[in-house]
Motif scaffolding. Structure first.
Motif, short mmCIF file in Angstrom:
data_model
loop_
_atom_site.label_atom_id
_atom_site.label_comp_id
_atom_site.label_asym_id
_atom_site.label_seq_id
_atom_site.Cartn_x
_atom_site.Cartn_y
_atom_site.Cartn_z
N PRO A 44 -40.57 -16.93 9.45
CA PRO A 44 -40.05 -15.57 9.25
C PRO A 44 -39.79 -14.79 10.53
O PRO A 44 -38.75 -14.14 10.65
CB PRO A 44 -41.15 -14.91 8.42
N LEU A 45 -40.67 -14.83 11.49
CA LEU A 45 -40.47 -14.03 12.71
C LEU A 45 -39.32 -14.57 13.55
O LEU A 45 -38.53 -13.81 14.10
CB LEU A 45 -41.76 -13.94 13.52
N ALA A 46 -39.19 -15.89 13.64
CA ALA A 46 -38.07 -16.49 14.39
C ALA A 46 -36.74 -16.20 13.70
O ALA A 46 -35.74 -15.91 14.36
CB ALA A 46 -38.29 -17.99 14.55
N CYS A 47 -36.71 -16.27 12.37
CA CYS A 47 -35.49 -15.98 11.62
C CYS A 47 -35.06 -14.53 11.83
O CYS A 47 -33.89 -14.24 12.03
CB CYS A 47 -35.71 -16.28 10.14
N GLN A 48 -36.03 -13.62 11.81
CA GLN A 48 -35.73 -12.20 12.03
C GLN A 48 -35.11 -12.00 13.41
O GLN A 48 -34.13 -11.29 13.56
CB GLN A 48 -37.01 -11.36 11.88
N ALA A 49 -35.68 -12.64 14.41
CA ALA A 49 -35.17 -12.49 15.78
C ALA A 49 -33.78 -13.09 15.93
O ALA A 49 -32.94 -12.55 16.65
CB ALA A 49 -36.14 -13.15 16.76
N PHE A 53 -32.45 -10.91 9.79
CA PHE A 53 -33.04 -10.86 8.46
C PHE A 53 -34.04 -11.99 8.34
O PHE A 53 -34.07 -12.89 9.16
CB PHE A 53 -31.99 -10.93 7.35
N SER A 54 -34.85 -11.93 7.30
CA SER A 54 -35.91 -12.92 7.15
C SER A 54 -36.54 -12.80 5.78
O SER A 54 -36.06 -12.07 4.92
CB SER A 54 -36.98 -12.71 8.24
N PHE A 55 -37.65 -13.51 5.61
CA PHE A 55 -38.52 -13.30 4.46
C PHE A 55 -39.48 -12.18 4.80
O PHE A 55 -39.89 -12.02 5.95
CB PHE A 55 -39.34 -14.57 4.15
N TYR A 56 -39.83 -11.42 3.80
CA TYR A 56 -40.74 -10.30 3.96
C TYR A 56 -41.92 -10.47 3.01
O TYR A 56 -41.80 -11.11 1.97
CB TYR A 56 -40.02 -8.98 3.67
N VAL A 57 -43.02 -9.89 3.38
CA VAL A 57 -44.20 -9.89 2.51
C VAL A 57 -43.98 -8.82 1.44
O VAL A 57 -43.62 -7.68 1.76
CB VAL A 57 -45.48 -9.58 3.30
N LEU A 72 -34.23 -13.32 2.87
CA LEU A 72 -33.06 -14.14 3.14
C LEU A 72 -33.38 -15.16 4.23
O LEU A 72 -34.17 -14.89 5.13
CB LEU A 72 -31.91 -13.26 3.62
N ILE A 73 -32.73 -16.29 4.13
CA ILE A 73 -32.86 -17.32 5.15
C ILE A 73 -31.50 -17.96 5.35
O ILE A 73 -30.71 -18.07 4.41
CB ILE A 73 -33.93 -18.36 4.76
N LYS A 74 -31.22 -18.36 6.58
CA LYS A 74 -29.98 -19.09 6.86
C LYS A 74 -30.37 -20.53 7.16
O LYS A 74 -31.04 -20.82 8.13
CB LYS A 74 -29.24 -18.46 8.06
N ARG A 75 -29.97 -21.42 6.27
CA ARG A 75 -30.29 -22.84 6.41
C ARG A 75 -29.06 -23.58 6.95
O ARG A 75 -27.94 -23.28 6.57
CB ARG A 75 -30.67 -23.44 5.06
N ASP A 76 -29.31 -24.55 7.79
CA ASP A 76 -28.22 -25.34 8.37
C ASP A 76 -27.40 -26.05 7.30
O ASP A 76 -26.21 -26.29 7.49
CB ASP A 76 -28.76 -26.36 9.37
N VAL A 77 -28.01 -26.40 6.18
CA VAL A 77 -27.32 -27.17 5.14
C VAL A 77 -26.51 -26.30 4.18
O VAL A 77 -25.86 -26.83 3.29
CB VAL A 77 -28.31 -28.05 4.35
N ILE A 83 -31.09 -16.35 -0.76
CA ILE A 83 -32.23 -15.52 -1.13
C ILE A 83 -33.33 -16.43 -1.67
O ILE A 83 -33.05 -17.42 -2.34
CB ILE A 83 -31.82 -14.45 -2.17
N GLY A 84 -34.55 -16.09 -1.34
CA GLY A 84 -35.68 -16.84 -1.85
C GLY A 84 -36.84 -15.92 -2.11
O GLY A 84 -36.92 -14.81 -1.58
N TYR A 85 -37.74 -16.38 -2.94
CA TYR A 85 -38.92 -15.59 -3.29
C TYR A 85 -40.00 -16.52 -3.81
O TYR A 85 -39.72 -17.62 -4.33
CB TYR A 85 -38.59 -14.51 -4.32
N ALA A 86 -41.23 -16.10 -3.66
CA ALA A 86 -42.37 -16.82 -4.21
C ALA A 86 -43.51 -15.83 -4.34
O ALA A 86 -43.70 -14.96 -3.47
CB ALA A 86 -42.78 -17.98 -3.31
#
Length: 166
Positions: A44-49, A53-57, A72-77, A83-86
């Motif tokens: 999450p912190l690397a994605c934000q940088a 955007f990133s995953f948030y708590v 949100l996450i940006k995947r190479d594939v 968007i993701g959640y858990a």
């Protein structure tokens, strides 16, 4: 919703080792708190940088207790951010996933100006598939993706934001 920080290590350890996370998302090998801290820093912190955007708590408003993650996450594939959640199982079925996911979609459109979002789910994860469809995402394809070191069939949903009139 707030950014992850190193103090979330116990929450991350619990969430990423929950059987539903491992079944539907994948085993991330978080076997101790040091690995949980590394996941926070490298995920999450690397994605934000990198992307802004990133995953948030996701926390309870009243107590600040961490109950899940969404973002949100940006995947190479994938061609677009997804968007993701858990959530921890004790918080399922209470509307937290829908509330946080809708806020994330709104943020993606209004703040980030994204034109399209994706969502990927395991075909067997009926609750997640239902939630994604409830939010207006349409199933585009079932694809074979390698997301955590092993290929598996994945539902790929898309949501294109309406164009803004001038």
């Amino acid at each position: 919703m707030r950014l992850f920080n190193i103090d979330d290590e116990k929450f991350v350890f619990e969430l990423l080792n929950d059987p539903s996370w491992i079944k539907n998302i994948g085993d991330r090998g978080i076997t101790n708190l040091n690995k949980a801290r590394a996941w926070i820093t490298e995920g999450p912190l690397a994605c934000q940088a990198t992307y802004g955007f990133s995953f948030y708590v996701v926390t309870l408003r009243e107590s600040g207790t961490a109950i899940g993650c969404c973002g949100l996450i940006k995947r190479d594939v994938l061609d677009f951010a997804d968007i993701g959640y858990a959530f921890l199982p004790s918080y399922w079925g209470r509307g937290y996933a829908l509330e946080s996911a809708l806020a994330t979609v709104k943020y993606a459109q209004e703040e980030l100006g994204l034109s399209k979002l994706l969502a990927i789910t395991s075909p067997e994860n009926h609750s997640s598939n239902k939630l994604i469809q409830k939010m207006g995402f349409a199933l585009e394809d079932v694809v074979l993706l390698n997301l955590s070191g092993k290929e598996k069939l994945t539902n790929r949903y898309g949501y294109t934001f309406p164009t803004r009139s001038a």
